[in-house]
Motif scaffolding. Sequence first.
Motif, mmCIF file in Angstrom:
data_model
loop_
_atom_site.group_PDB
_atom_site.id
_atom_site.type_symbol
_atom_site.label_atom_id
_atom_site.label_comp_id
_atom_site.label_asym_id
_atom_site.label_seq_id
_atom_site.Cartn_x
_atom_site.Cartn_y
_atom_site.Cartn_z
ATOM 1 N N GLY A 712 -63.925 -55.783 38.124
ATOM 2 C CA GLY A 712 -64.746 -55.032 37.184
ATOM 3 C C GLY A 712 -65.501 -53.878 37.805
ATOM 4 N N GLY A 713 -65.385 -53.654 39.131
ATOM 5 C CA GLY A 713 -66.081 -52.557 39.775
ATOM 6 C C GLY A 713 -67.041 -53.060 40.843
ATOM 7 N N GLY A 714 -67.575 -52.122 41.647
ATOM 8 C CA GLY A 714 -68.399 -52.494 42.783
ATOM 9 C C GLY A 714 -69.893 -52.486 42.536
ATOM 10 N N LEU A 715 -70.330 -52.212 41.293
ATOM 11 C CA LEU A 715 -71.765 -52.182 41.026
ATOM 12 C C LEU A 715 -72.424 -53.537 41.280
ATOM 13 N N LEU A 716 -71.686 -54.609 41.021
ATOM 14 C CA LEU A 716 -72.250 -55.946 41.223
ATOM 15 C C LEU A 716 -72.629 -56.159 42.675
ATOM 16 N N LEU A 717 -71.782 -55.750 43.603
ATOM 17 C CA LEU A 717 -72.084 -55.894 45.022
ATOM 18 C C LEU A 717 -73.205 -54.953 45.459
ATOM 19 N N MET A 718 -73.299 -53.796 44.843
ATOM 20 C CA MET A 718 -74.350 -52.853 45.216
ATOM 21 C C MET A 718 -75.749 -53.396 44.878
ATOM 22 N N HIS A 719 -75.840 -54.177 43.800
ATOM 23 C CA HIS A 719 -77.160 -54.572 43.307
ATOM 24 C C HIS A 719 -77.479 -56.053 43.502
ATOM 25 N N LEU A 723 -74.550 -61.917 46.605
ATOM 26 C CA LEU A 723 -73.092 -61.820 46.500
ATOM 27 C C LEU A 723 -72.535 -60.944 47.617
ATOM 28 N N LEU A 724 -73.212 -59.861 47.912
ATOM 29 C CA LEU A 724 -72.745 -58.995 48.992
ATOM 30 C C LEU A 724 -72.762 -59.741 50.327
ATOM 31 N N ARG A 725 -73.771 -60.559 50.535
ATOM 32 C CA ARG A 725 -73.872 -61.321 51.776
ATOM 33 C C ARG A 725 -72.722 -62.328 51.879
ATOM 34 N N LEU A 726 -72.386 -62.969 50.763
ATOM 35 C CA LEU A 726 -71.276 -63.927 50.775
ATOM 36 C C LEU A 726 -69.960 -63.245 51.145
ATOM 37 N N VAL A 727 -69.684 -62.117 50.494
ATOM 38 C CA VAL A 727 -68.415 -61.423 50.746
ATOM 39 C C VAL A 727 -68.383 -60.880 52.164
ATOM 40 N N PHE A 750 -60.849 -53.185 46.822
ATOM 41 C CA PHE A 750 -61.913 -52.220 47.076
ATOM 42 C C PHE A 750 -61.471 -50.786 46.774
ATOM 43 N N GLY A 751 -60.160 -50.552 46.752
ATOM 44 C CA GLY A 751 -59.674 -49.213 46.415
ATOM 45 C C GLY A 751 -59.916 -48.826 44.965
ATOM 46 N N THR A 752 -60.153 -49.822 44.088
ATOM 47 C CA THR A 752 -60.425 -49.520 42.682
ATOM 48 C C THR A 752 -61.880 -49.116 42.449
ATOM 49 N N PHE A 753 -62.734 -49.313 43.454
ATOM 50 C CA PHE A 753 -64.146 -48.952 43.293
ATOM 51 C C PHE A 753 -64.286 -47.435 43.293
ATOM 52 N N ALA A 754 -65.262 -46.958 42.548
ATOM 53 C CA ALA A 754 -65.576 -45.534 42.561
ATOM 54 C C ALA A 754 -66.073 -45.131 43.941
ATOM 55 N N THR A 755 -65.928 -43.843 44.252
ATOM 56 C CA THR A 755 -66.339 -43.361 45.577
ATOM 57 C C THR A 755 -67.814 -43.662 45.845
ATOM 58 N N GLY A 756 -68.657 -43.452 44.850
ATOM 59 C CA GLY A 756 -70.081 -43.737 45.027
ATOM 60 C C GLY A 756 -70.359 -45.207 45.263
ATOM 61 N N ARG A 758 -68.262 -47.411 46.729
ATOM 62 C CA ARG A 758 -67.848 -47.749 48.100
ATOM 63 C C ARG A 758 -68.869 -47.234 49.114
ATOM 64 N N ARG A 759 -69.365 -46.021 48.872
ATOM 65 C CA ARG A 759 -70.359 -45.472 49.795
ATOM 66 C C ARG A 759 -71.641 -46.303 49.774
ATOM 67 N N GLY A 760 -72.073 -46.691 48.589
ATOM 68 C CA GLY A 760 -73.307 -47.483 48.486
ATOM 69 C C GLY A 760 -73.183 -48.835 49.157
ATOM 70 N N ILE A 761 -72.035 -49.490 48.977
ATOM 71 C CA ILE A 761 -71.828 -50.794 49.622
ATOM 72 C C ILE A 761 -71.817 -50.635 51.135
ATOM 73 N N GLY A 762 -71.144 -49.592 51.610
ATOM 74 C CA GLY A 762 -71.099 -49.371 53.052
ATOM 75 C C GLY A 762 -72.472 -49.099 53.635
ATOM 76 N N GLU A 763 -73.266 -48.324 52.928
ATOM 77 C CA GLU A 763 -74.610 -48.027 53.423
ATOM 78 C C GLU A 763 -75.481 -49.279 53.461
ATOM 79 N N ARG A 764 -75.325 -50.164 52.462
ATOM 80 C CA ARG A 764 -76.122 -51.390 52.443
ATOM 81 C C ARG A 764 -75.737 -52.305 53.607
ATOM 82 N N VAL A 765 -74.447 -52.382 53.890
ATOM 83 C CA VAL A 765 -74.016 -53.215 55.009
ATOM 84 C C VAL A 765 -74.494 -52.618 56.335
ATOM 85 N N ALA A 766 -74.329 -51.316 56.514
ATOM 86 C CA ALA A 766 -74.722 -50.669 57.763
ATOM 87 C C ALA A 766 -76.238 -50.659 57.954
#
Length: 799
Positions: A712-719, A723-727, A750-756, A758-766
């Motif tokens: 359904g998209g990457g917004l769930l992991l961004m917020h 869930l982000l910690r589990l994945v 992860f390729g189906t996620f919008a560019t924004g 993917r960037r947001g998830i990467g920034e949260r992890v980093a």
Amino acid sequence: MPERYYGIRHHGPGSARAVIRALEEQRPDILLVEGPPEADELIEWVADDRLQPPVALLGYAADNPRRAAFWPFAVFSPEWQAIRWAVANGVPVRFFDLPFAYRFIPRKPTADAEADPRGDKPAEPDPNKPEAQPGADQSGTQTPTLDSLPGADGGGAGAEARSPGAPDAEGLGDGESAEDDGPMPGPPAPELRPVDPIGELAAAAGYDDPERWWEDVVEHRQAPAFEAIEEAMTAVRAGALEDPYDLVREAHMRTVLRQERRNHDEIAVVCGAWHVPALRAKVTAAHDAALLKRVRRRGKVRFTWVPWTYGRLASWQGYGAGVDSPGWYHHLFTTTDEVVPRWLVSAAHVLREEGVDTSSAHVIEATRLAEALATMRGRPLAGLAEVTDAAGSVLCEGDDLRLQLIGRRLVVGERLGEVPDGVPTVPLARDLEARQRAARLKPSALDRALDLDLRKDTDLARSHLLHQLRCLDVPWGEPAERRGSTGTFREEWSLRWQPEFSIRLVEVSGLGTTVVAAATAQVTNAAAKATTLADVTALLETCLLANLPGARPAVLRALDARAAEDADVTHLMAAIPALARTVRYGDVRRSDVASVAAVVRGLLARVYAALPPAASALSDEAATDLRDHIDAVHSAVALLGDEAERTRWLDTLTALTTRDDLHGLLAGRLTRLLHDAGRLSTDDAGIRLGRALTAGVPAATGAAWVEGFLAGGGLLLMHDDALLRLVDTWLAAIPPEAFTEVLPLLRRTFGTFATGERRGIGERVAGGGTTRTATAVLDHDTARLALPTLSALLGRRIE
């Protein structure tokens, strides 16, 4: 001599001017024009100013409209101007080519088809004689150019381009067939050398561009040169094998000429220059009669006028008698002075419409450049090549895209002709014209965007008309992607009228005399032939979109029959989305959809019962297919706005998630749907995700679960940090030997996620958005290897 021959180039503006001057001088008693004699009764319409070229004569078989052909006319076509002159001066006009009905007869090889037109004995090739080459006749003498021929001090006549062995496509020697029946009588002749008279004459004069040669010797001169053209065609034709189809056509033309000589003293003949030598030839009536015995009229044909476009007139679209630059020829014919400056002014106007700054100084400099180029190239006046080069350098500043825009808008042109009311045609076409006027939708050869608000009566009528035409396979309008509002009352279309639609209207005219009646019959017939449930439900949606209440009973009966026979749950699910759209948008389109709503409820009840057993023991491909159907039905149930149906659907999905044999892709997807619907809290969804990503679960199964859950998209992991910690923790723990196996699934997810996203998830992890810190996974020895390179890049030592 009782007749004069004006050999022309089809759609040649120089020929058109020369023909008018010649007819004014001759003042004939009758005019014979190369064209289909069955269309004689339509000639009178040429006098009607509402018949605006480009237009075409459309001929078709009464019993099979797919067998059809066009005879196009532009304002610069010599035949059009000759007919206009004759009608204005009260001179009888007659088409005198071979009747169009003869095209539909099966052909058989005949000896007479290869007969010598100067006698009764079949011509046999001389094996000792070399094959004639372009630019030379059979005696080896160089084919003369117009400049070297008698009367060559003027231009204005041209030659029709021919390819022996095949009919003229769309030319007035024949028509462009919508269903080609092959050449006329005679055996196949693959050895025939294709002949392009203009090309050969241009090559003989040292030109590599036939159009440039044509401009220099015809368009830039004023006096006619019909005698020169005839002599040139005689020389070119002597070096080519005869086309059997042309022999029969010319036999018929000569027969008509013999008839007219008995009744008229002054006859004017306007035809393709290729045919003039054959029409002048001394051939016996018996010889022509023998050739014509090989063909018979079979079946009835009908003719009408239809709009045409300059785009279809261009030879690069496969039209054998066409021209490369109809827009340029239109300009040459209709502009009496200042040809080059006026053309460049039009080019500047095209660029300005697209927001390109183009000043009068640009036009002045481009005009000077075009004239200078003509002088340098030794041309009498600037032609299309010079104005194109000048426009590209000055107006377009070397931008090829701008130059292509000028080519499309001006060189080819986007003009669409007009046909007045009252022209004989099928009732269906008449009804369409009335509907177009009522909806204020004028056909155009240009691509046109149309934004409809279905709450307005006019826009709703337009939508109905466009959908009804699509039912008849007349795609005047193509639905476009919505760029703005997503409301159900909005529709966006891309419109463009094509001449071929006229044939299609004739083909389907037997279904009804109005667009609504024909579309209703078409949908009813399609429902009777439909073999799948999805096909029938698509037709039911069509009934709504096109406002065809008369077809709905037949479609509903077919729907009941297909639904009763089909027990495959995926087929049932595939039928629901279209029906749900019908129910949801019915109020917008002011349609009664109560019966459709009942059908949807019945199908959903069957899906609730059949889905659980169908979801067990699935392969990866079957699970993916079922996942897509579940998504579609989930969206369809939301469209219905029925809370009771939504509850039953979510109950069904909840029950499915408790199954141990559920494929990981489906388990993850159902968990996500229930979470988004509020049936599962984030904590509950996290618990299920954690179970799927535990160490004891194979990595491939976990990856499938993640794919389904995150589809359904990457917004769930961004917020959601949990869930982000589990994945994140699961990804870090995947063994190297298993990571290669699950990598394609992860990239697809992860390729189906919008560019924004993917960037947001990467920034949260980093940035430490998860509990797993950078030092916990950092390999200091490996990182130290990169320090020298980093030091060199940054210009300072990094330790």
